[in-house]
Design a protein around this motif. Structure first.
Motif, mmCIF file in Angstrom:
data_model
loop_
_atom_site.group_PDB
_atom_site.id
_atom_site.type_symbol
_atom_site.label_atom_id
_atom_site.label_comp_id
_atom_site.label_asym_id
_atom_site.label_seq_id
_atom_site.Cartn_x
_atom_site.Cartn_y
_atom_site.Cartn_z
ATOM 1 N N GLN A 163 0.994 -1.205 0.017
ATOM 2 C CA GLN A 163 0.027 -0.210 -0.037
ATOM 3 C C GLN A 163 1.008 1.208 -0.086
ATOM 4 N N HIS A 164 0.370 2.426 -0.141
ATOM 5 C CA HIS A 164 0.845 3.796 -0.373
ATOM 6 C C HIS A 164 1.197 4.208 1.171
ATOM 7 N N PHE A 165 2.518 4.705 1.260
ATOM 8 C CA PHE A 165 2.799 5.492 2.478
ATOM 9 C C PHE A 165 2.786 6.907 2.170
ATOM 10 N N ASP A 166 1.953 7.705 2.822
ATOM 11 C CA ASP A 166 1.991 9.004 2.520
ATOM 12 C C ASP A 166 3.166 9.729 3.555
ATOM 13 N N ASN A 167 3.474 10.971 3.254
ATOM 14 C CA ASN A 167 4.540 11.590 3.999
ATOM 15 C C ASN A 167 4.310 11.487 5.751
ATOM 16 N N HIS A 168 2.936 11.689 6.142
ATOM 17 C CA HIS A 168 2.675 11.387 7.484
ATOM 18 C C HIS A 168 3.104 10.050 8.098
ATOM 19 N N HIS A 169 2.536 9.235 7.366
ATOM 20 C CA HIS A 169 3.036 7.747 7.788
ATOM 21 C C HIS A 169 4.247 7.518 7.678
ATOM 22 N N THR A 170 5.107 7.844 6.748
ATOM 23 C CA THR A 170 6.645 7.930 6.644
ATOM 24 C C THR A 170 7.140 8.751 7.873
ATOM 25 N N GLY A 171 6.807 9.684 8.039
ATOM 26 C CA GLY A 171 7.226 10.288 9.175
ATOM 27 C C GLY A 171 7.189 9.815 10.698
ATOM 28 N N MET A 172 5.831 9.133 10.753
ATOM 29 C CA MET A 172 5.755 8.581 11.898
ATOM 30 C C MET A 172 6.401 7.063 12.132
ATOM 31 N N ILE A 173 6.575 6.579 11.088
ATOM 32 C CA ILE A 173 7.430 5.263 11.190
ATOM 33 C C ILE A 173 8.692 5.548 11.540
ATOM 34 N N PHE A 174 9.378 6.452 11.203
ATOM 35 C CA PHE A 174 10.898 6.813 11.510
ATOM 36 C C PHE A 174 10.711 7.681 13.076
ATOM 37 N N GLN A 175 9.750 7.996 13.659
ATOM 38 C CA GLN A 175 9.773 8.404 14.977
ATOM 39 C C GLN A 175 9.403 7.018 15.981
ATOM 40 N N CYS A 176 9.100 5.906 15.521
ATOM 41 C CA CYS A 176 9.041 4.771 15.999
ATOM 42 C C CYS A 176 10.540 4.427 16.655
ATOM 43 N N PRO A 177 10.565 3.800 17.893
ATOM 44 C CA PRO A 177 11.938 3.574 18.270
ATOM 45 C C PRO A 177 12.623 2.525 17.548
ATOM 46 N N LEU A 178 11.892 1.559 16.782
ATOM 47 C CA LEU A 178 12.459 0.519 16.073
ATOM 48 C C LEU A 178 13.059 1.090 14.966
ATOM 49 N N CYS A 179 12.706 2.309 14.417
ATOM 50 C CA CYS A 179 13.177 2.789 13.113
ATOM 51 C C CYS A 179 13.766 4.051 13.039
ATOM 52 N N SER A 180 13.866 4.761 14.150
ATOM 53 C CA SER A 180 14.198 6.293 14.243
ATOM 54 C C SER A 180 15.851 6.252 14.019
ATOM 55 N N SER A 181 16.281 4.911 14.370
ATOM 56 C CA SER A 181 18.008 5.055 14.180
ATOM 57 C C SER A 181 18.420 4.723 12.650
ATOM 58 N N VAL A 182 17.513 4.359 12.063
ATOM 59 C CA VAL A 182 17.999 4.312 10.510
ATOM 60 C C VAL A 182 18.550 5.524 9.913
ATOM 61 N N PRO A 183 19.765 5.488 9.475
ATOM 62 C CA PRO A 183 20.172 6.632 8.848
ATOM 63 C C PRO A 183 19.298 7.282 7.829
ATOM 64 N N MET A 231 18.307 -3.701 13.074
ATOM 65 C CA MET A 231 18.496 -4.855 13.803
ATOM 66 C C MET A 231 18.907 -4.506 15.391
ATOM 67 N N LEU A 232 19.905 -3.792 15.448
ATOM 68 C CA LEU A 232 20.306 -3.087 16.929
ATOM 69 C C LEU A 232 19.252 -2.511 17.830
ATOM 70 N N ALA A 233 18.293 -1.505 16.860
ATOM 71 C CA ALA A 233 17.276 -0.856 17.559
ATOM 72 C C ALA A 233 16.345 -1.934 18.089
ATOM 73 N N PHE A 234 16.077 -2.923 17.318
ATOM 74 C CA PHE A 234 14.873 -4.085 17.465
ATOM 75 C C PHE A 234 15.424 -4.802 18.773
ATOM 76 N N LEU A 235 16.547 -5.236 18.886
ATOM 77 C CA LEU A 235 17.238 -5.988 20.002
ATOM 78 C C LEU A 235 17.374 -5.099 21.265
ATOM 79 N N SER A 236 17.763 -3.757 21.052
ATOM 80 C CA SER A 236 17.650 -2.928 22.257
ATOM 81 C C SER A 236 16.650 -2.703 22.671
ATOM 82 N N TYR A 237 15.372 -2.456 21.857
ATOM 83 C CA TYR A 237 13.800 -2.371 22.450
ATOM 84 C C TYR A 237 13.443 -3.515 23.164
ATOM 85 N N ILE A 238 13.949 -4.722 22.699
ATOM 86 C CA ILE A 238 13.302 -6.085 23.383
ATOM 87 C C ILE A 238 14.164 -6.075 24.826
#
Length: 228
Positions: free
Chosen positions: A4-24, A132-139
């Motif tokens: 499905q389509h990710f709009d800019n808002h959804h994309t922004g929220m994804i990278f605010q999630c602790p699992l994805c926020s550290s993706v460069p 991966m590191l963020a996922f492991l750190s979160y758990i």
């Protein structure tokens, strides 16, 4: 699963999630192309995940708030946690051998979740080390938090729970500031805020602590240590 389509808002929220926020930043466009997902919308009181159901996809809440509940054999319900967007729902169980959800996740308000199948999560972990590191750190942080909750559960009185909590929060210092508001601490103790404040004021009246809103001064550390 259909992409499905990710709009800019959804994309922004994804990278605010602790699992994805550290993706460069320079990898985020590729990351979004590699994610295979569906977007699900829920109304208030809808159940996103049911206790006992197989947990085979990662749910990332990108809008709204849910409460997780656990039912015992008698049918009594216990609230476990409140989760607000943007945060994942129970990622620690995704790769478990017995990957059945131990709780039900119920919407407190209209919610939107991104759902990523387990196979794609595994692919993203292999390709993006930061994810991966963020996922492991979160758990790991969740396991640490759970151990603290189990310690609090083992303490039977509010007084003992509060003494243990204050000593831990103080980190050996005589004066410190509570990281969480009293409402959140009361929820952690599974008691009402007035009951927590009453015990805190009793400790202050006894000269064990001084309280100024969220600022705490420990006057008698030994007395706190003897409470549990």
């Amino acid at each position: 699963m259909e992409r499905q389509h990710f709009d800019n808002h959804h994309t922004g929220m994804i990278f605010q999630c602790p699992l994805c926020s550290s993706v460069p930043d320079d990898q985020r466009e590729d990351f979004m192309r590699d994610v295979r997902f569906s977007i699900k919308n829920y109304q208030r009181d809808d159940i996103i995940v049911t206790q006992g159901a197989l947990y085979e996809s990662l749910y990332i809440l990108i809008r709204g708030e849910v409460v997780t509940e656990m039912a015992d054999e008698k049918g009594d319900f216990m609230k476990v946690a409140h989760i607000s967007a943007p945060n994942p729902l129970a990622p620690g169980f995704l790769f478990a051998t017995n990957n059945r959800s131990p709780v039900s996740a119920i919407c407190k308000e209209p919610c939107v979740a991104v759902v990523i199948p387990k196979e794609n999560v595994y692919f993203l972990m292999r390709k993006y080390e930061s994810f991966m590191l963020a996922f492991l750190s979160y758990i790991s942080n969740k396991v640490s938090s759970l151990s603290e909750k189990l310690r609090l559960v083992s303490l039977r009185t509010i007084r003992a729970k509060l003494a243990y909590y204050l000593l831990k929060e103080s980190a050996g210092e005589q004066s410190f500031r509570l990281n969480a508001p009293k409402e959140e601490i009361a929820r952690l103790f599974s008691v009402s805020r007035p009951a927590l404040v009453k015990v805190m004021m009793e400790m202050a009246a006894e000269g064990i602590i001084e309280v100024d809103r969220r600022d705490i001064f420990i006057r008698d550390r030994a007395a706190l240590q003897n409470m549990f």
